[in-house]
Design a protein around this motif. Sequence first.
Motif: not given
Lengths: 122, 108
Positions: B31-44
């Motif tokens: 079902s094309d269950y793909v997510a994208w996340y942004q991650h910066k150092s020291g953050q969630a």
Amino acid sequence: QVQLVQSGSELKKPGASVEVTCKTSGYDFSTYGFTWVRQAPGQGLEWVGWISARSNNTVYAKKFQGRVTMATLPSSNTAYLEIRGLKSDDTAVYYCARDRRIVSGRLVAGYWGQGTLITVSS
Amino acid sequence: ETVLTQSPGTLSLSPGDRATLSCRASQSIFSDYVAWYQHKSGQAPRLLIAGASHRAGDIPDRFSGSGSGTDFTLTITRLDPEDFAVYYCEQYGNSPTTFGQGTRLDIK
């Protein structure tokens, strides 16, 4: 608003156990599940497992089965991750994340805690 | 398990540029269950996209996701200085859930 606040950093010796807590607020706790993810130094994100806050059903990544336990306590709006038999390569930042509905169907890890650094060293 | 391979490993661009990040799966994602996340150092990590193409409510429309099956793309138009970070794709359609190794987006 939805908030997830994790417990503080811990230093543990190899073979010890550690518990990370994830205290939540701003919503009905039992409605959503939790994912746990870790990031070792210099590495990417690694999925540890998921727990339903409604049923306490769990799914663990194969490499953690038998060594990790996830739990929730609705009376305190808190999720827990316990890791036993710690090894040096368990040193990582551990994140809890609450499910979120963005589109119909499966939920995704949508709200994240600030992370907890677990250091395993003799 | 489903292996996700992100490319490129590092992308060096300037503010105002367009960024195209790729995520390729070793097998078709249910079902094309793909997510994208942004991650910066020291953050969630911050959820950007779920279900391949659906933006989370608080995400600017310069972020868009596309793709299906085994090939997925995150596009960021008109890069803002705050967009420089590491980006991860995640598939949550096949068990177990897995992440890609990340793409670092650097300021040129």
